[in-house]
Design a protein around this motif. Structure first.
Motif, short mmCIF file in Angstrom:
data_model
loop_
_atom_site.label_atom_id
_atom_site.label_comp_id
_atom_site.label_asym_id
_atom_site.label_seq_id
_atom_site.Cartn_x
_atom_site.Cartn_y
_atom_site.Cartn_z
N ASN A 1 70.36 53.45 -46.36
CA ASN A 1 70.17 52.45 -47.70
C ASN A 1 69.39 51.24 -46.71
O ASN A 1 68.47 50.66 -47.44
CB ASN A 1 71.35 52.16 -48.00
CG ASN A 1 71.59 52.61 -49.44
OD1 ASN A 1 70.68 52.47 -50.15
ND2 ASN A 1 72.73 53.43 -49.69
N MET A 2 69.82 50.79 -45.87
CA MET A 2 69.37 49.36 -45.48
C MET A 2 68.12 49.40 -45.18
O MET A 2 67.21 48.58 -45.40
CB MET A 2 70.53 49.10 -44.27
CG MET A 2 70.13 47.83 -43.81
SD MET A 2 68.84 47.66 -42.48
CE MET A 2 70.07 48.11 -41.04
N GLU B 1 74.91 54.13 -45.25
CA GLU B 1 74.43 52.67 -45.48
C GLU B 1 73.32 52.29 -44.53
O GLU B 1 72.55 51.53 -44.89
CB GLU B 1 75.72 51.82 -44.89
CG GLU B 1 76.82 51.64 -45.82
CD GLU B 1 78.13 50.94 -44.94
OE1 GLU B 1 77.80 50.19 -44.07
OE2 GLU B 1 79.26 51.21 -45.55
N SER C 1 65.99 51.76 -46.02
CA SER C 1 65.05 51.82 -47.19
C SER C 1 64.76 50.77 -48.07
O SER C 1 63.77 50.35 -48.47
CB SER C 1 65.77 52.93 -48.30
OG SER C 1 65.66 52.74 -49.48
N GLN C 2 65.93 49.97 -48.26
CA GLN C 2 65.57 48.44 -48.80
C GLN C 2 64.67 47.66 -48.16
O GLN C 2 63.94 46.66 -48.87
CB GLN C 2 66.88 47.96 -48.72
CG GLN C 2 67.85 48.32 -49.85
CD GLN C 2 69.10 47.73 -50.02
OE1 GLN C 2 70.26 47.98 -50.74
NE2 GLN C 2 69.11 46.31 -49.39
N ARG C 3 64.38 48.01 -46.79
CA ARG C 3 63.60 47.07 -45.95
C ARG C 3 62.13 47.93 -46.06
O ARG C 3 61.38 47.50 -45.20
CB ARG C 3 64.31 46.82 -44.84
CG ARG C 3 65.05 45.68 -44.63
CD ARG C 3 66.01 45.59 -43.52
NE ARG C 3 67.26 45.05 -44.01
CZ ARG C 3 67.60 43.76 -43.64
NH1 ARG C 3 67.19 43.15 -42.91
NH2 ARG C 3 68.60 43.28 -44.28
N GLN C 4 61.99 48.75 -46.77
CA GLN C 4 60.84 49.60 -46.83
C GLN C 4 60.35 50.25 -45.67
O GLN C 4 58.94 49.94 -45.39
CB GLN C 4 59.90 48.71 -47.74
CG GLN C 4 60.24 47.82 -48.78
CD GLN C 4 60.89 48.61 -49.89
OE1 GLN C 4 61.88 48.48 -50.12
NE2 GLN C 4 60.14 49.33 -50.43
N LYS D 1 78.55 55.44 -42.55
CA LYS D 1 77.90 54.48 -41.81
C LYS D 1 76.15 54.96 -41.66
O LYS D 1 75.59 54.16 -42.06
CB LYS D 1 78.31 54.08 -40.55
CG LYS D 1 77.78 52.86 -39.95
CD LYS D 1 78.50 52.30 -38.93
CE LYS D 1 77.69 51.13 -38.12
NZ LYS D 1 77.90 51.06 -36.76
#
Lengths: 342, 342
Positions: free
Chosen positions: B114-115, B111, B117-120, B108
């Motif tokens: 990751n989340m 994840e 990081s994707q949202r910068q 978790k």
DNA sequence: TAGATAGGCTAAATCGATTTAGTTTGTATA
DNA sequence: TATACAAACTAAATCGATTTAGCCTATCTA
């Protein structure tokens, strides 16, 4: 080392960015991309550790798959638990949740709505503060679904809400106390500015009337909102000490006040339930563990969270289309949990 | 009604989007926009209720002014309070905080990274789980500053961290117990997989050795990680009941376990401190309110939060430039709070 | 009078995705 | 032999901002 973008992959794979995009979004088959290219792109993406930029994606699609959750105070057991359920529910529908606390300050609530709106969340679950109606209307005007939890704005029933049946909860509590023979029931609540607290207070008055018990206004203590911990504690102590002989039971209308109450009982050496019985709206770890254990009116938090999420998802899915009134304006029953304090 | 964009304003004001952008970012004077145009644009923006789209802005600038905070469990009083300080600190530097819980599950945690990081997000404050080192290294490789809180990865001291001095805290606690004459001290802890817990456990062993007290391995209870509440409670009860005669004090190494401990004492009718003294690492409302009040080793949460934020901000400001070692690897002292339980 | 300078703005590229409308090539059909 | 059609892609617009380079016009200087 910079982040990997879709065009880095495209370059390395010798294809266009469109192709990469199709592959990454499982639209490759529909767009007739060959198996070989699909494999190649997928491998390169994995190899390079590609993670799509959600800002770009959100900007283009107009959807962030994020919902904003605004509660009063995430440190409070009730809201923490509510947030947890909502997050779990959201995950089922592949939504993320961003949560934040108003501390019951309407200006802060406004800022939070603003912040979430700027971040383009797709929908909102809000525990509103006073005077937040206009801001919520503005969200609705922008076509952003909003569901209220825990509090509401009657008579504006076109804004969906999910909350416990406050009136019924307090009614059950009062009937239980009265059934056990208590007549001199003190009430401790925060200043009543919003409808959900008014519902609780009304239930107290109505229960007394129905049972032909004379209301003693001096036993009703309203703690002002922004009041600091210490002051609130002091006020409670004053009531309990000053009216000691006139009180045989105390009903706290929020769990925060109940915890302070315990501190007050302890300081004043008032024995529960021998000197006074105790009942509190909202459960809390402390109430379960304290000696004696404290009776409470429990809110079905998981159900509230699930229903709120469901109501929101429905509105997210067919945005604009008015959802049937079945899922708007929900009051779920509260449960009386008798323990040793009565 | 759609959201208002910068070009809507431009159109209405009869100027270019660049001009509007300059005005909205207080660069108008620098860019020699006339006072009259500035006023016109500002008025129109306010009138139309303009709120900049942060996705677009973040995409263009590469900065979101958001930091990601990953803790074990935001419902836990310790982390809730930590999150609050960090949020308040962040606000001073005009950063927003997005927080989320790992529930101590490394998958978790991954994840979540990751989340975020994707949202910068621009930087991270993380309470790491086991095996998270590689993921954190990856963030660093992308030039995203990371500060660890509460836990760390020795000997990898190039990742900055801020945490309580666990060894010192438990040492002080043990010395206090031993000073009061207790010799048969049971220890209840979660399974030790991470360094901070090892520090606590080492302090226990070392304190016994230093005081020439024989270690009784049977008094050390390791509760496995993913263990559900009920099972953990059961295990604690077994130890306390089974070794009742061999124990004169119990030291809980986390506040979660301490709360379970109270439940166990209550169920077993073990009196505190007459039958056993109790000490717990980490404070909690319940410990303050319980009868008797429970002694604790308190972490200076606000200080941890502030220092972590400060370390992160420094790294955000001159990204890349290695910050002096002064603000990396901080252990702040724990404080013994004696109460009635000893 | 030419060239420089300042004032007041705008055009267009850019960030990293998604998505629509093609393009190209090869094969099948009339 | 032209024509339709499918397969396998790609070009380019787009989302809403920021930011660099540059365009006019007017004034000042040499």
């Amino acid at each position: 080392m910079k982040k990997v973008s879709i065009s880095d992959i495209a370059r390395k794979a010798g294809v266009s960015v469109s192709t990469v995009s199709f592959v990454m979004n499982d639209k490759a088959v529909k767009m007739r991309i060959s198996q070989e290219v699909i494999r190649r792109v997928e491998n390169i993406a994995k190899e390079m550790g590609y993670r799509p930029n959600q800002l770009a994606r959100g900007l283009r699609t107009g959807k962030t798959r994020t919902i904003g959750l605004i509660v009063e105070n995430i440190s409070n057991a009730f809201y923490a638990s509510l947030a947890k359920t909502i997050e779990d529910e959201a995950k089922k529908y592949d939504y993320k949740v961003v949560y934040c606390s108003t501390d019951n300050d309407e200006e802060k609530a406004r800022e939070l709505i603003n912040m979430l709106s700027q971040r383009q969340v797709d929908g909102y679950i809000i525990t509103p503060t006073l005077n937040l109606l206009d801001d919520i209307r503005r969200l609705q005007a922008e076509n952003k679904p909003v569901v209220l939890v825990d509090r509401y704005f009657p008579p504006h029933d076109d804004i969906p809400y999910v909350l416990v049946d406050n009136y019924q909860g307090v009614t059950d509590g009062m009937d239980y106390l009265i059934g056990k023979g208590y007549r001199k029931i003190a009430l401790i609540t925060i200043e009543v500015t919003m409808a959900h607290m008014k519902d609780r207070l009304d239930a107290y008055y109505d229960a007394l009337r129905r049972n032909r018990i004379n209301l003693n206004e001096e036993l009703v203590k309203l703690i002002p909102y922004g009041c600091v911990r210490e002051t609130a504690l002091q006020e409670i102590k004053e009531l309990l000490a000053g009216k000691r002989a006139d009180i045989d039971a105390v009903f706290f209308l929020t769990n925060y006040l109940g915890v302070l109450g315990i501190e007050a009982f302890k300081a004043l050496r008032i024995r529960i339930p021998d000197d006074m019985a105790v009942l509190c709206f909202d459960d809390n770890d402390i109430f379960r563990l304290y000696t004696p254990t404290i009776s409470v009116i429990r809110q079905p938090i998981a159900e509230i969270g699930q229903r709120a999420m469901l109501a929101l998802i429905e509105r997210l899915q067919h945005a604009g289309a008015e959802s049937g009134p079945g899922n708007r304006n929900i009051k779920v029953p509260a449960e009386l949990v008798p323990r040793e304090s009565i």
